[in-house]
Scaffold this active site. Structure first.
Site, PDB file in Angstrom:
ATOM      1  N   HIS A 258       1.786   4.557  -2.799  1.00  0.00           N
ATOM      2  CA  HIS A 258       1.842   6.004  -2.544  1.00  0.00           C
ATOM      3  C   HIS A 258       3.192   6.577  -2.973  1.00  0.00           C
ATOM      4  O   HIS A 258       3.269   7.622  -3.621  1.00  0.00           O
ATOM      5  CB  HIS A 258       1.650   6.277  -1.045  1.00  0.00           C
ATOM      6  CG  HIS A 258       0.233   6.225  -0.581  1.00  0.00           C
ATOM      7  ND1 HIS A 258      -0.766   6.988  -1.141  1.00  0.00           N
ATOM      8  CD2 HIS A 258      -0.356   5.515   0.417  1.00  0.00           C
ATOM      9  CE1 HIS A 258      -1.911   6.755  -0.507  1.00  0.00           C
ATOM     10  NE2 HIS A 258      -1.679   5.867   0.443  1.00  0.00           N
TER      11      HIS A 258
ATOM     12  N   HIS B   4       0.828  -1.209   0.000  1.00  0.00           N
ATOM     13  CA  HIS B   4       0.000   0.000   0.000  1.00  0.00           C
ATOM     14  C   HIS B   4       0.864   1.261   0.000  1.00  0.00           C
ATOM     15  O   HIS B   4       0.688   2.149  -0.849  1.00  0.00           O
ATOM     16  CB  HIS B   4      -0.900  -0.020   1.248  1.00  0.00           C
ATOM     17  CG  HIS B   4      -1.834   1.138   1.344  1.00  0.00           C
ATOM     18  ND1 HIS B   4      -3.138   1.068   0.921  1.00  0.00           N
ATOM     19  CD2 HIS B   4      -1.656   2.404   1.816  1.00  0.00           C
ATOM     20  CE1 HIS B   4      -3.728   2.235   1.126  1.00  0.00           C
ATOM     21  NE2 HIS B   4      -2.850   3.070   1.684  1.00  0.00           N
ATOM     22  N   GLU B   5       1.808   1.324   0.927  1.00  0.00           N
ATOM     23  CA  GLU B   5       2.640   2.528   1.037  1.00  0.00           C
ATOM     24  C   GLU B   5       3.605   2.657  -0.137  1.00  0.00           C
ATOM     25  O   GLU B   5       3.963   3.771  -0.521  1.00  0.00           O
ATOM     26  CB  GLU B   5       3.394   2.529   2.367  1.00  0.00           C
ATOM     27  CG  GLU B   5       2.508   2.448   3.610  1.00  0.00           C
ATOM     28  CD  GLU B   5       1.403   3.482   3.660  1.00  0.00           C
ATOM     29  OE1 GLU B   5       1.539   4.544   3.005  1.00  0.00           O
ATOM     30  OE2 GLU B   5       0.390   3.234   4.349  1.00  0.00           O
TER      31      GLU B   5
ATOM     32  N   GLU C 130      -4.798   7.752  -3.118  1.00  0.00           N
ATOM     33  CA  GLU C 130      -5.230   6.472  -2.568  1.00  0.00           C
ATOM     34  C   GLU C 130      -5.453   5.440  -3.659  1.00  0.00           C
ATOM     35  O   GLU C 130      -5.245   4.244  -3.449  1.00  0.00           O
ATOM     36  CB  GLU C 130      -6.516   6.665  -1.749  1.00  0.00           C
ATOM     37  CG  GLU C 130      -6.938   5.461  -0.950  1.00  0.00           C
ATOM     38  CD  GLU C 130      -5.959   5.085   0.152  1.00  0.00           C
ATOM     39  OE1 GLU C 130      -6.076   3.952   0.687  1.00  0.00           O
ATOM     40  OE2 GLU C 130      -5.085   5.910   0.485  1.00  0.00           O
TER      41      GLU C 130
END
Length: 500
Positions: free
Chosen positions: A268, A264-265, A295
């Site tokens: 980003h 997830h990160e 997101e």
């Protein structure tokens, strides 16, 4: 015009450098800073936030941008460069006008209070005691209302806060969108199944970290421009053009928690890296167009890619080796079903991709009422627990697993939560569009762990566009359609049906 442009670029670069330093202070606060340093750090952050606000809203930048705007009208430059500069100045003016509405004293007080609130929240969460957090959260909410009123709004305060995260949206629009999505998700949730945790023993943080450290680089986030650390709440931040920081947290009985935190990160960070790679960096256009778009990039890598069968056909052998687990102790099918389970949970960051949006809808409703004043801070635990019972049929046992689980409110990030669901909607549509022209992608992943075609496509169609388009228009340019939640519903249906 060139002289004006050079002066304008210089002051913008100075502002970005200060913002990067501010990001470094925040990152250090959550990763390495000793706890007793928090009071002093809050003052440092407050003063630097004030400085950034003064530069951004000050006369020098205003005068230079206005002068450049007028000189641009008669400038003899390439049409494409002129169009970019016109859009850049338009975005700058819009953002400055919004920021200038906030008195610098309020900026300082908000920054100081939220930095202190983070430490109080962390302690209250550890002790599972909301009352420890109630007083300072009440102050954060009060300051947030002041800021919303300063920004201005036509219908309700919450709209003013949403505009800062997702330009062009409002509470009523989101309310209708979320109602529709909720109705579509209910039958999918009923069809989904929960599969047991396949890990027969705990996996140490050391073993998990060995595997996790490899993931960003394989996906395209080189160690030369990034680092992975541990924090209470996983996050990503940009501290410079080639300095992207990500964190995760470890759960010994379920290593997938840290893995998907990293995926997830990394999403980003890849977006931030793509924005930084623009030849115009830094400029008002070389930043994320919205939090929902940000997101979408993290959710795409975490869910559409990271929960795919081909992804784990490549990574499963590596995981077994790093975790020192025999293949018969962690069969592929058991593992794959587990990471795509549909299982109601109390914790948002541990929620599966199907039920996750219910967590967001719940938070949207709560903070909308909180900002309007129809809900008081003291009543948050009761309302939270009631909605968890209604939406998830789950009984909250303590504040730590309930109202204190998220970091966002300690930072005054009201209006942020809805962008998570918008990101899910965007990501499903974006990935569908990518796959329609890259049919070999999954085979490239399965056989070679090659994600380059996706990263290249995202760089061209999303990352390098920056703020040139508004969020809705950017999705239209990239996929041929305006945002449509049906792609998310279709994707989630395919997940639950594919596990039979």
């Amino acid at each position: 015009m060139e002289k004006t442009l050079k002066s304008y670029r210089k002051i913008w670069s100075e502002l970005v450098h200060y913002q990067d330093i501010l990001s470094l202070l925040h990152w250090d606060s959550e990763v390495f800073m000793p706890e007793d340093a928090r009071d002093n750090r809050s003052e440092q952050i407050a003063q630097l936030s004030s400085l950034c606000h003064k530069i951004f809203t000050g006369n020098e930048l205003s005068d230079l941008s206005e002068k450049l705007f007028h000189e641009l009208k008669t400038a003899d430059i390439e049409p494409e460069k002129k169009l970019l500069l016109e859009r850049e100045l338009e975005v700058l003016k819009r953002d400055r006008n919004r920021e200038a509405k906030i008195p610098v004293e309020l900026v300082e007080e908000f920054s100081r209070t939220t930095n202190l609130a983070h430490g109080v929240w962390a302690g209250a969460r550890k002790n599972s005691n909301f009352k420890e957090f109630q007083e300072i959260l009440t102050k954060v909410v009060s300051l947030t209302k002041e800021m919303a009123d300063a920004y201005g709004h036509d219908t309700e305060r919450y709209d003013a806060l949403l505009e800062g995260y997702e330009p062009g949206t409002n509470a009523n629009t989101l309310n209708e969108l979320f109602k529709s999505l909720k109705n579509s998700l209910i039958p999918i949730i009923h069809e989904g199944k929960a599969y047991p945790n396949p890990f027969k023993r705990e996996v140490s943080e050391e073993y998990q970290n060995l595997f996790n450290q490899k993931l960003p680089g394989i996906l395209g986030l080189s160690r030369s421009v990034s680092r992975l650390d541990v924090s209470l709440h996983p996050f990503s931040t940009s501290i410079g053009k080639k300095d992207k920081r990500i964190t995760t947290r470890y759960q010994l009985d379920d290593p997938t928690s840290s893995i998907f935190g990293v995926l997830h990160e990394t999403g980003h960070a890849l977006y931030e890296l793509g924005l930084s790679n623009s030849s115009e960096y830094p400029s008002p256009l070389t930043s994320a167009v919205s939090y929902g778009m940000h997101e979408s990039q993290s959710r795409l890598w975490e869910n559409q890619v990271g929960r795919g069968r081909a992804f784990w056909e490549y990574f499963h052998p590596m995981l077994l080796k790093d975790f020192q687990i025999y293949h018969y102790d962690l069969p592929f099918d058991d593992f794959f079903k587990f990471i795509n389970s549909v299982n109601k949970t109390k914790i948002r960051v541990e929620a599966d991709q199907v039920t996750y949006n219910l967590h967001i809808i719940m938070r949207f409703e709560i903070e909308r009422d909180l900002i309007s004043g129809t809900l008081q801070v003291a009543d948050l635990p009761e309302v939270w627990n009631s909605k968890m019972k209604e939406y998830f049929e789950l009984q909250i046992e303590n504040d730590g697993e309930g109202v204190l689980q998220d970091v966002h409110w300690s930072g005054g990030a009201f209006g942020y939560f809805p962008t998570y669901t918008l990101g899910n909607i965007y990501s499903a549509q974006i990935f569908h569009s990518f796959l329609s022209t890259h049919q070999s992608f999954w085979e490239d992943v399965r056989t070679r762990g090659d994600f380059s075609s996706l990263l290249k496509w995202l760089g061209k169609n999303i990352h390098k566009k920056g703020k040139f388009y508004e969020p809705n228009q950017l999705i239209k340019e990239a996929t041929g359609e305006y945002p449509d939640s049906s792609y998310l519903v279709r994707y989630l249906k395919s997940i639950t049906q594919g596990l039979e």
